[in-house]
Design a protein around this motif. Structure first.
Motif, PDB file in Angstrom:
ATOM      1  N   SER A  17      12.127  -0.882   2.187  1.00 26.68           N
ATOM      2  CA  SER A  17      11.250  -1.279   2.392  1.00 26.68           C
ATOM      3  C   SER A  17      11.069  -2.547   3.371  1.00 26.68           C
ATOM      4  CB  SER A  17      10.834  -1.302   1.241  1.00 26.68           C
ATOM      5  OG  SER A  17      10.754  -2.864   1.000  1.00 26.68           O
ATOM      6  N   THR A  18      11.640  -3.476   4.281  1.00 26.09           N
ATOM      7  CA  THR A  18      10.750  -4.155   4.792  1.00 26.09           C
ATOM      8  C   THR A  18      11.028  -3.200   6.123  1.00 26.09           C
ATOM      9  OG1 THR A  18      11.575  -5.695   3.273  1.00 26.09           O
ATOM     10  CG2 THR A  18      11.524  -6.452   5.953  1.00 26.09           C
ATOM     11  N   VAL A  19      12.263  -2.276   6.654  1.00 24.14           N
ATOM     12  CA  VAL A  19      12.645  -1.670   7.496  1.00 24.14           C
ATOM     13  C   VAL A  19      11.117  -0.457   8.256  1.00 24.14           C
ATOM     14  CG1 VAL A  19      14.852   0.094   9.097  1.00 24.14           C
ATOM     15  CG2 VAL A  19      15.313  -1.845   7.786  1.00 24.14           C
ATOM     16  N   CYS A  20      10.996  -0.397   6.501  1.00 21.70           N
ATOM     17  CA  CYS A  20       9.994   0.799   7.062  1.00 21.70           C
ATOM     18  C   CYS A  20       8.285  -0.138   7.131  1.00 21.70           C
ATOM     19  CB  CYS A  20       9.475   1.898   5.431  1.00 21.70           C
ATOM     20  SG  CYS A  20      11.099   2.586   5.339  1.00 21.70           S
ATOM     21  N   LEU A  21       8.923  -1.627   6.772  1.00 21.66           N
ATOM     22  CA  LEU A  21       7.005  -2.045   6.415  1.00 21.66           C
ATOM     23  C   LEU A  21       7.339  -1.618   8.340  1.00 21.66           C
ATOM     24  CD1 LEU A  21       4.501  -3.179   6.884  1.00 21.66           C
ATOM     25  CD2 LEU A  21       5.968  -5.444   5.367  1.00 21.66           C
ATOM     26  N   ALA A  22       8.651  -2.548   8.704  1.00 21.65           N
ATOM     27  CA  ALA A  22       8.714  -2.694  10.572  1.00 21.65           C
ATOM     28  C   ALA A  22       8.391  -1.319  11.230  1.00 21.65           C
ATOM     29  CB  ALA A  22       9.851  -3.296  10.757  1.00 21.65           C
ATOM     30  N   HIS A  23       8.594  -0.448  10.401  1.00 17.93           N
ATOM     31  CA  HIS A  23       8.319   0.547  11.482  1.00 17.93           C
ATOM     32  C   HIS A  23       6.876   1.495  12.182  1.00 17.93           C
ATOM     33  CE1 HIS A  23       8.153   4.982  11.634  1.00 17.93           C
ATOM     34  NE2 HIS A  23       7.916   4.593  11.370  1.00 17.93           N
ATOM     35  N   ALA A  24       6.433   0.910  10.059  1.00 22.51           N
ATOM     36  CA  ALA A  24       4.862   1.334  10.271  1.00 22.51           C
ATOM     37  C   ALA A  24       3.729   0.083  10.789  1.00 22.51           C
ATOM     38  CB  ALA A  24       4.382   0.944   9.342  1.00 22.51           C
ATOM     39  N   LEU A  25       4.472  -1.326  10.989  1.00 21.49           N
ATOM     40  CA  LEU A  25       3.743  -1.500  12.355  1.00 21.49           C
ATOM     41  C   LEU A  25       4.277  -1.481  13.174  1.00 21.49           C
ATOM     42  CD1 LEU A  25       4.130  -5.173  10.160  1.00 21.49           C
ATOM     43  CD2 LEU A  25       2.567  -4.319  10.246  1.00 21.49           C
ATOM     44  N   ALA A  26       4.868  -0.489  13.985  1.00 17.54           N
ATOM     45  CA  ALA A  26       5.650  -0.739  14.867  1.00 17.54           C
ATOM     46  C   ALA A  26       4.563   0.618  15.501  1.00 17.54           C
ATOM     47  CB  ALA A  26       7.137  -0.680  15.278  1.00 17.54           C
ATOM     48  N   THR A  27       4.501   1.437  14.114  1.00 15.01           N
ATOM     49  CA  THR A  27       3.392   2.656  14.900  1.00 15.01           C
ATOM     50  C   THR A  27       2.197   2.605  14.701  1.00 15.01           C
ATOM     51  OG1 THR A  27       5.682   3.858  14.239  1.00 15.01           O
ATOM     52  CG2 THR A  27       4.340   4.976  14.211  1.00 15.01           C
ATOM     53  N   TYR A  28       1.707   2.178  13.685  1.00 19.59           N
ATOM     54  CA  TYR A  28       0.461   2.440  13.410  1.00 19.59           C
ATOM     55  C   TYR A  28      -0.217   1.406  13.396  1.00 19.59           C
ATOM     56  CZ  TYR A  28       2.253   5.833  10.615  1.00 19.59           C
ATOM     57  OH  TYR A  28       3.270   7.181  10.459  1.00 19.59           O
ATOM     58  N   SER A  29      -1.757   1.869  13.491  1.00 22.16           N
ATOM     59  CA  SER A  29      -2.703   0.370  13.414  1.00 22.16           C
ATOM     60  C   SER A  29      -3.283  -0.077  12.931  1.00 22.16           C
ATOM     61  CB  SER A  29      -4.351   1.757  14.324  1.00 22.16           C
ATOM     62  OG  SER A  29      -4.573   1.938  13.436  1.00 22.16           O
ATOM     63  N   HIS A  30      -3.144  -0.377  11.918  1.00 25.60           N
ATOM     64  CA  HIS A  30      -3.665  -1.084  10.250  1.00 25.60           C
ATOM     65  C   HIS A  30      -3.003  -0.372   9.751  1.00 25.60           C
ATOM     66  CE1 HIS A  30      -5.843  -3.523   7.414  1.00 25.60           C
ATOM     67  NE2 HIS A  30      -5.705  -2.489   7.448  1.00 25.60           N
ATOM     68  N   VAL A  31      -1.482  -1.782   9.280  1.00 24.96           N
ATOM     69  CA  VAL A  31      -1.099  -1.382   8.086  1.00 24.96           C
ATOM     70  C   VAL A  31      -1.147  -2.136   6.811  1.00 24.96           C
ATOM     71  CG1 VAL A  31       1.745  -1.529   7.603  1.00 24.96           C
ATOM     72  CG2 VAL A  31       1.277  -0.522   9.341  1.00 24.96           C
ATOM     73  N   GLU A  32      -1.327  -1.551   5.253  1.00 26.69           N
ATOM     74  CA  GLU A  32      -1.463  -2.678   4.083  1.00 26.69           C
ATOM     75  C   GLU A  32      -0.179  -2.047   3.695  1.00 26.69           C
ATOM     76  OE1 GLU A  32      -4.854  -2.427   2.095  1.00 26.69           O
ATOM     77  OE2 GLU A  32      -6.447  -1.765   4.028  1.00 26.69           O
ATOM     78  N   THR A  33       0.089  -3.414   2.648  1.00 29.52           N
ATOM     79  CA  THR A  33       1.390  -3.109   1.776  1.00 29.52           C
ATOM     80  C   THR A  33       0.915  -3.049   0.053  1.00 29.52           C
ATOM     81  OG1 THR A  33       1.757  -5.256   1.820  1.00 29.52           O
ATOM     82  CG2 THR A  33       3.143  -4.086   3.431  1.00 29.52           C
ATOM     83  N   VAL A  34       2.004  -1.845  -0.760  1.00 35.06           N
ATOM     84  CA  VAL A  34       1.603  -2.043  -2.007  1.00 35.06           C
ATOM     85  C   VAL A  34       2.871  -2.373  -2.947  1.00 35.06           C
ATOM     86  CG1 VAL A  34       1.638   0.115  -1.917  1.00 35.06           C
ATOM     87  CG2 VAL A  34       0.750  -0.991  -3.886  1.00 35.06           C
ATOM     88  N   GLY A  35       3.257  -3.480  -3.607  1.00 37.43           N
ATOM     89  CA  GLY A  35       3.903  -3.476  -4.372  1.00 37.43           C
ATOM     90  C   GLY A  35       3.918  -2.923  -5.913  1.00 37.43           C
ATOM     91  N   PHE A  36       5.064  -2.679  -6.579  1.00 36.59           N
ATOM     92  CA  PHE A  36       4.645  -2.456  -8.610  1.00 36.59           C
ATOM     93  C   PHE A  36       5.774  -3.407  -9.236  1.00 36.59           C
ATOM     94  CE2 PHE A  36       3.814   1.204  -6.012  1.00 36.59           C
ATOM     95  CZ  PHE A  36       2.783   1.506  -6.615  1.00 36.59           C
ATOM     96  N   ASP A  37       4.723  -4.229 -10.785  1.00 30.18           N
ATOM     97  CA  ASP A  37       5.183  -4.802 -10.910  1.00 30.18           C
ATOM     98  C   ASP A  37       5.793  -3.313 -12.489  1.00 30.18           C
ATOM     99  OD1 ASP A  37       6.750  -6.488 -13.854  1.00 30.18           O
ATOM    100  OD2 ASP A  37       4.792  -7.300 -12.827  1.00 30.18           O
ATOM    101  N   TYR A  38       6.979  -2.860 -12.547  1.00 31.67           N
ATOM    102  CA  TYR A  38       7.474  -1.914 -13.440  1.00 31.67           C
ATOM    103  C   TYR A  38       8.265  -2.719 -15.020  1.00 31.67           C
ATOM    104  CZ  TYR A  38      11.763  -0.789 -10.941  1.00 31.67           C
ATOM    105  OH  TYR A  38      12.371  -0.673  -9.801  1.00 31.67           O
ATOM    106  N   GLY A  39       8.905  -3.909 -14.968  1.00 31.86           N
ATOM    107  CA  GLY A  39       9.308  -4.279 -15.565  1.00 31.86           C
ATOM    108  C   GLY A  39      11.143  -4.559 -15.416  1.00 31.86           C
ATOM    109  N   GLN A  40      10.763  -4.121 -13.860  1.00 29.77           N
ATOM    110  CA  GLN A  40      12.492  -4.696 -13.584  1.00 29.77           C
ATOM    111  C   GLN A  40      12.965  -5.055 -14.018  1.00 29.77           C
ATOM    112  OE1 GLN A  40       8.912  -4.352 -11.863  1.00 29.77           O
ATOM    113  NE2 GLN A  40       9.342  -4.854  -9.603  1.00 29.77           N
ATOM    114  N   THR A  41      14.128  -5.157 -13.873  1.00 29.70           N
ATOM    115  CA  THR A  41      15.174  -6.325 -14.330  1.00 29.70           C
ATOM    116  C   THR A  41      15.528  -7.107 -13.049  1.00 29.70           C
ATOM    117  OG1 THR A  41      17.406  -5.337 -13.993  1.00 29.70           O
ATOM    118  CG2 THR A  41      16.833  -4.958 -16.725  1.00 29.70           C
TER     119      THR A  41
END
Length: 240
Positions: A17-41
């Motif tokens: 997801s960090t590589v995807c974020l870097a790709h998006a920041l290098a590609t798009y004019s504005h980027v936001e992020t979303v994470g999920f707390d689903y009780g993951q161990t």
């Protein structure tokens, strides 16, 4: 040239997801992020993701100008349903149905649907996720066919076009490391090794050449193998 569209990255704080974020920041004019707390161990990733975001802002000023708000949603029902090694204490193994015990049914479907709702409200048109068919654990909700059908359903249900982009879909882990270097050089490579978290067991005590993890779970095995292959490929290329 920068794509004038805006994007929302499904950002767990892991390598992909960090590589995807870097790709998006290098590609798009504005980027936001979303994470999920689903009780993951391996919920340590929720802390790591904030560190990764802070380091990206500090290390890449051009990207920092494009990086907007971060969102975190709680999806406790996934843990309440249970039956998976990622939301409980179960053994990591292959089940009778051929899927790994780390498969959380409906996880990516829910993540993308909730992300689409945020994107709709925020005026963002592209969802970016790290799903991959090449080096993955057999999850059916990582397949491109699944995501194409979901994008059509979401777009129809919201009466607004939503694209689901998966930059890593056909890359193995070695190619993902290579893409990382192309996007951000040694600085991004070092950031991913030091700050991201992909280990299913949540191990941040052991530092390997490729980063932190137990070096035994499927996520660590893929990351370790891919790193070794990438380093070997770089050496061969350098020797030629």
């Amino acid at each position: 040239m920068t794509d004038s569209r805006t994007a929302l990255v499904l950002f767990s704080g892991g390598q992909d997801s960090t590589v995807c974020l870097a790709h998006a920041l290098a590609t798009y004019s504005h980027v936001e992020t979303v994470g999920f707390d689903y009780g993951q161990t391996h919920r340590v990733e929720l802390d790591c993701r904030l560190d990764v975001l802070a380091q990206i802002r500090a290390a890449f000023p051009d990207w920092a100008e494009k990086l907007g708000d971060d969102h975190v949603l709680a999806l406790p029902a996934l843990a309440d349903i249970g039956g998976t090694a990622l939301t409980g204490d179960g053994e990591i193994r292959v089940l009778d149905n051929g899927l790994p015990s780390t498969f959380v049914p409906g996880r990516n479907l829910l993540f993308l649907t909730y992300a689409a709702a945020i994107a709709y409200r925020r005026g963002l048109s592209v969802l970016v996720g790290g799903m991959c068919e090449t080096d993955y654990s057999g999850y059916p909700d990582c397949r491109r066919d699944t995501l194409d059908h979901l994008a059509k359903a979401i777009s129809a249900g919201m009466d607004a076009p939503i694209e689901i982009e998966t930059p890593l879909m056909y890359l193995d882990k070695a190619a993902t490391w290579a893409m990382t270097e192309t996007l951000g050089g040694d600085m991004l490579i070092d950031l991913i090794r030091e700050a991201t978290h992909s280990c299913y067991r949540g191990d941040r005590t052991t530092r390997h050449e490729w980063g932190y993890g137990c070096n035994d779970c499927p996520a660590c095995e893929l990351r370790s193998k891919g790193y070794a292959q990438w380093v070997a490929q770089k050496k061969v290329s350098h020797d030629l």
